[in-house]
Design an enzyme around this catalytic site. Structure first.
Site, short mmCIF file in Angstrom:
data_model
loop_
_atom_site.label_atom_id
_atom_site.label_comp_id
_atom_site.label_asym_id
_atom_site.label_seq_id
_atom_site.Cartn_x
_atom_site.Cartn_y
_atom_site.Cartn_z
N ASP A 50 14.62 25.37 -6.30
CA ASP A 50 13.44 26.16 -6.69
C ASP A 50 12.60 26.51 -5.46
O ASP A 50 12.08 27.61 -5.33
CB ASP A 50 12.57 25.37 -7.68
CG ASP A 50 13.25 25.23 -9.03
OD1 ASP A 50 14.38 25.75 -9.17
OD2 ASP A 50 12.67 24.58 -9.92
N ASP A 54 11.52 30.10 -4.15
CA ASP A 54 10.11 30.46 -3.92
C ASP A 54 9.92 31.04 -2.54
O ASP A 54 9.19 32.01 -2.35
CB ASP A 54 9.22 29.21 -4.03
CG ASP A 54 8.95 28.83 -5.48
OD1 ASP A 54 9.38 29.59 -6.37
OD2 ASP A 54 8.34 27.77 -5.71
N GLU A 130 -6.17 19.56 -11.26
CA GLU A 130 -5.51 18.83 -12.36
C GLU A 130 -4.00 18.87 -12.15
O GLU A 130 -3.50 19.70 -11.38
CB GLU A 130 -5.89 19.50 -13.68
CG GLU A 130 -5.53 20.97 -13.70
CD GLU A 130 -6.20 21.77 -14.82
OE1 GLU A 130 -7.44 21.85 -14.81
OE2 GLU A 130 -5.47 22.31 -15.66
N LYS A 132 -0.06 19.62 -12.37
CA LYS A 132 0.77 20.73 -12.81
C LYS A 132 1.99 20.13 -13.51
O LYS A 132 2.91 19.62 -12.85
CB LYS A 132 1.20 21.58 -11.62
CG LYS A 132 2.01 22.79 -12.03
CD LYS A 132 2.22 23.72 -10.87
CE LYS A 132 2.88 25.02 -11.29
NZ LYS A 132 4.14 24.85 -11.98
N ARG A 153 6.14 31.03 -23.49
CA ARG A 153 5.61 31.99 -22.53
C ARG A 153 6.36 33.32 -22.59
O ARG A 153 5.77 34.38 -22.42
CB ARG A 153 5.72 31.40 -21.13
CG ARG A 153 5.27 32.31 -20.03
CD ARG A 153 5.16 31.50 -18.75
NE ARG A 153 4.79 32.33 -17.63
CZ ARG A 153 5.67 32.93 -16.84
NH1 ARG A 153 6.96 32.80 -17.09
NH2 ARG A 153 5.26 33.66 -15.83
N GLU A 191 1.17 22.66 -21.78
CA GLU A 191 2.54 22.39 -21.33
C GLU A 191 3.12 21.27 -22.19
O GLU A 191 2.48 20.24 -22.38
CB GLU A 191 2.49 21.95 -19.86
CG GLU A 191 3.81 22.01 -19.15
CD GLU A 191 4.12 23.39 -18.55
OE1 GLU A 191 3.39 24.36 -18.83
OE2 GLU A 191 5.13 23.49 -17.84
N LYS A 315 -8.24 25.26 -9.64
CA LYS A 315 -8.84 26.40 -10.33
C LYS A 315 -10.30 26.54 -9.95
O LYS A 315 -11.03 25.54 -9.95
CB LYS A 315 -8.74 26.20 -11.85
CG LYS A 315 -7.33 26.15 -12.37
CD LYS A 315 -7.28 25.78 -13.84
CE LYS A 315 -5.83 25.65 -14.29
NZ LYS A 315 -5.69 25.08 -15.61
N LYS A 339 1.94 22.76 -4.44
CA LYS A 339 3.26 22.25 -4.82
C LYS A 339 3.59 20.99 -4.01
O LYS A 339 3.42 20.96 -2.79
CB LYS A 339 4.34 23.31 -4.56
CG LYS A 339 4.24 24.52 -5.48
CD LYS A 339 4.51 24.21 -6.93
CE LYS A 339 5.92 24.34 -7.36
NZ LYS A 339 6.58 25.57 -7.43
N CYS A 454 38.89 -4.50 -1.92
CA CYS A 454 39.85 -5.05 -0.97
C CYS A 454 39.94 -6.54 -1.26
O CYS A 454 38.96 -7.25 -1.18
CB CYS A 454 39.37 -4.81 0.45
SG CYS A 454 40.28 -5.79 1.64
S1 IVH Z 1 -2.92 27.21 -15.33
C1 IVH Z 1 -3.55 31.56 -15.30
N1 IVH Z 1 -2.70 24.62 -15.31
O1 IVH Z 1 2.55 26.23 -14.56
C2 IVH Z 1 -3.24 30.19 -14.94
N2 IVH Z 1 -0.72 25.91 -15.48
O2 IVH Z 1 3.30 28.45 -12.61
C3 IVH Z 1 -2.20 29.70 -15.79
N3 IVH Z 1 1.32 24.58 -15.70
O3 IVH Z 1 3.51 28.61 -16.79
C4 IVH Z 1 -1.70 28.41 -15.54
N4 IVH Z 1 0.36 22.59 -15.63
O4 IVH Z 1 2.84 26.49 -17.91
C5 IVH Z 1 -2.05 25.79 -15.37
N5 IVH Z 1 -2.66 22.30 -15.32
C6 IVH Z 1 -2.01 23.47 -15.39
C7 IVH Z 1 -0.62 23.53 -15.52
C8 IVH Z 1 0.00 24.80 -15.55
C9 IVH Z 1 1.50 23.25 -15.74
C10 IVH Z 1 2.39 25.59 -15.79
C11 IVH Z 1 2.09 26.68 -16.76
C12 IVH Z 1 2.50 27.96 -16.10
C13 IVH Z 1 3.02 27.53 -14.77
C14 IVH Z 1 2.48 28.42 -13.71
#
Ligand code: IVH
Length: 700
Positions: A50, A54, A130, A132, A153, A191, A315, A339, A454
């Site tokens: 991945d 990217d 937070e 991911k 999605r 998620e 964010k 990441k 062996c």
């Molecule tokens: S915010 C507009 N927060 O990551 C912003 N996404 O690459 C939308 N994901 O498809 C995403 N944890 O499903 C956000 N704490 C989190 C997340 C999160 C996982 C996933 C999400 C999205 C992907 C984005």
């Protein structure tokens, strides 16, 4: 389009070149990315990681900053789709976008700089950070407090309607009091994931039922969301974390989101409404530096976390400011994903070495072109046994996908046959011991075991492994005497087998380069101490095939001297609870070998005490034992004995050692400087508190 073998090879080669250089040709990059999307989405068989994808994607985006380079058919011009047949398609209220990526602190600084450009140099703003989650995205619509729709999605604009499945996930409330906040309609984003332990259990169950296992928790989660039968969804142990209110209106249709003002606060509301939020794992930060610190601390904690996360999402916290920043067709400008370092990489399998273990098992070890992965450089990877090589159809010269999770040893996920040039060579497992080829010792395979062994136990290579194990923490625990010392002393000709460890010439050691009187004396002290180790440790340290720590303990309790075992029959072993015939056969075989008995004699001559000691004796647990059926915990510093010794003594008097203060604790022995545990136990009021002296007195 389907790719021929030749085309695949060319595109993989090109990818490697592009990953190592900056390519200026847009068309080349587009065809490379199209190819990798085909492998990933159509064939379900990616040939790069991945992160590599990217990186290629980013190169293209960078080129496209020049409008002359932007093609309408570029992969950057669409958000990827996971729409499935068999589900109704529904339109999202607001598009589900992706996220931009940051790979290090500099990237975060750059993100912060871009926001300041938009919001003004002097603008003051906060960030929420937070986890991911690495699972399946889900969008939930609530109307008049009821869950009315759930969707995947999809392509970002439209997704699959999976309402019935979502209703089977217990952490998704079917009803939530949005009306308390004047919200009549809301769209939430989240998620769906699987707890790592549950994932392992499910996979184990699938393996024993002969079903295919899931490659990872994300596949299990995304697959789970799309199952045809909601009852099966319920069975998969899915959980859904919510991370965003994407849309919220009151009964007049006014936007309520702006009134909530802060993303962090909106998460508080979601918590209050009964949604599952990564509550302890989020933070409101005043600066990008604080964000960076938190993100890096989570990179270190990632493996210990109960769910798969592949980064942290940063964010901009203020909703009004988010709106001012806006979005590209691909991602919002107000958020980015930090990441974590990749856990996967591709490299070349250059060679296979065959190593011999302490019980003679031959382990094939792959030598790969050094590659950086999750913080370390990998050049050697165990291939376990012949079956593993055959199953994965590995060839010398293959491009292989490797993975490493945290401290976990790296392993080869798969070979990438599409990258083969035709010059790869099949790996053949040796028929004869590869260590001393001229000895011509044929390898043997015991029924039911994957390893070839062996049988020539006088081979120096096996002795070396046995000595390394013997001194290790797991066995005799000879402090300061690790692998490198064993290798060094063996090459000096001082060590042939484990008995020589107890007859070392410390004067000679002191004279060795890098040693000295002090270090020689330290080694001597550790060895002298080990001479009085309990029998269970000695038995375990002999490297008898299949004889583990626990079985050694159970057997040692039944004998007075190690040589007693030379007269034991299978039933003597199997009469002991938890000892099976495999252990019995292996111990009997070991003790029937004259060479091994001579080894024991040499060990004894060199001062190792092979008789049973106090610690080996079985605990005399009957109801008269002073601590029978009681749980006990030691805290603070004990003056008259070590912690371990005290625990053994307590066990011998019927107590069970536990490690935390809770209502299950019966006795707390408080040594000097006892702290919080003593406080907590006193507060409980149900724990009997003893001083060290009182404890000893009771055991007399
Ligand atoms: S915010 C507009 N927060 O990551 C912003 N996404 O690459 C939308 N994901 O498809 C995403 N944890 O499903 C956000 N704490 C989190 C997340 C999160 C996982 C996933 C999400 C999205 C992907 C984005």
């Amino acid at each position: 389009m389907k790719y021929s073998k030749e085309e695949q090879k060319t595109l993989i080669d090109l990818s490697k070149q592009v990953l190592n250089t900056d390519v200026k040709d847009v068309e080349t990059l587009i065809s490379i990315l199209n190819f990798h999307e085909y492998k990933y989405y159509i064939e379900n068989n990616p040939v790069i990681t991945d992160t590599e994808y990217d990186s290629l994607f980013h190169q293209l985006r960078r080129l496209e900053e020049d409008p002359d380079n932007l093609r309408p058919y570029s992969p950057t011009q669409r958000v990827s789709s996971d729409l499935n047949e068999g589900f109704t398609t529904v339109k999202h209220i607001t598009p589900m976008l992706s996220l931009g990526n940051a790979y290090n602190l500099e990237d975060l600084q750059e993100f912060d700089k871009q926001l300041k450009k938009i919001l003004g140099e002097d603008a003051r703003f906060k960030y929420t950070i937070e986890p991911k989650f690495d699972g399946g995205s889900i969008a939930l619509v609530y109307e008049n407090d009821l869950l009315v729709r759930a969707a995947t999605r999809g392509n970002g604009q439209e997704g699959d309607d999976i309402t019935a499945n979502a209703k089977a996930i217990k952490s998704i409330p079917l009803k939530a009091a949005f009306s308390k906040y004047n919200i009549v309609k809301a769209e939430l984003r989240g998620e769906t994931v699987i707890h790592k332990t549950i994932f392992d259990q499910k996979n184990q169950a699938r393996a024993s039922a002969g079903q295919t296992i899931f490659a990872n928790a994300r596949n299990a989660a995304t697959g789970g969301l799309r199952m045809k039968d909601p009852a099966e969804v319920a069975d998969r142990g899915l959980e859904t974390f919510i991370f965003q209110i994407a849309y919220a209106i009151d009964k007049e249709g006014n936007d309520i989101l702006m009134q909530l003002r802060s993303h962090f606060k909106s998460l508080d509301i979601l918590t209050a409404l009964g949604f599952k939020i990564a509550d302890k794992e989020r933070k409101l930060c005043n600066s990008i530096e604080e964000v960076g610190e938190f993100a890096e601390s989570w990179q270190a904690k990632r493996e210990g976390y109960s769910y798969e996360i592949d980064g942290m999402v940063v964010k901009l916290d203020d909703f009004a400011m988010q709106e001012r920043c806006g979005m590209t067709s691909h991602h919002p400008r107000w958020a980015t994903a930090f990441k974590f370092k990749a856990k996967q990489a591709t490299t070349t399998l250059e060679n296979v070495e065959f190593q011999v273990g302490k019980v003679g098992s031959i382990t094939p070890v792959a030598k790969v072109s050094p590659v950086h992965l999750a913080g370390v450089t990998i050049s050697s990877i165990s291939l376990h046994n012949e079956e593993f090589i055959l199953q994965k159809d590995l060839h010398l010269g293959d491009t292989v996908l490797i993975e490493r999770a945290g401290d976990v040893i790296p392993y080869i996920v798969k070979a990438i046959p599409e990258a083969r040039t035709g010059n790869e060579v099949k790996i053949t497992f040796p028929e004869f011991c590869p260590i001393n080829i001229e000895d011509n010792v044929a390898l043997i395979q015991t029924e039911g075991e994957a390893a070839w062994r062996c049988p020539n136990c006088s081979c120096g290579a096996q002795d070396l492994q046995r000595m390394i194990f013997h001194v290790s923490k797991d066995a005799m625990d000879i402090d300061g005497f690790g692998k490198s010392n064993v290798e060094r002393f063996q090459s000096e000709g001082w060590l042939r087998d484990i008995s020589d460890i107890y007859a070392l010439d410390y004067e000679a050691i002191a004279k060795l380069d890098g040693f000295g009187q002090r270090s020689a004396e330290k080694i001597k002290a550790s060895i002298e101490k080990a001479k009085h180790n309990p029998l269970q440790k000695i038995l375990h340290s002999l490297s008898i095939h299949h004889l583990g720590k626990k079985a050694s303990k159970l057997i040692a309790q039944e004998i007075t001297h190690i040589k007693d075992l030379a007269n034991w029959k299978t039933e003597d072993f199997t009469d002991i609870k938890d000892i099976g015939p495999v252990v019995a056969d292996n111990v009997i075989e070991w003790f029937s070998n004259e060479k091994n008995l001579a080894l024991l004699d040499r060990l004894e001559q060199n001062g190792l005490d092979l008789s049973q000691k106090e610690e080996d004796k079985p605990a005399v647990i009957d109801e008269n034992s002073i601590f029978a059926g009681k749980t006990i915990l030691f805290t603070g510093t004990l003056k008259q004995m070590g912690r371990k010794e005290a625990q053994t003594l307590a066990e011998r008097h019927g107590a069970k050692n536990i490690s935390a203060v809770s209502k299950n604790l019966n006795i707390l022995v408080a040594g000097e400087k006892a702290g919080s545990k003593l406080k907590k136990a006193t507060a409980l009021g149900t724990v009997e508190i003893l001083s060290e002296e009182e404890f000893i007195e009771r055991t007399q």
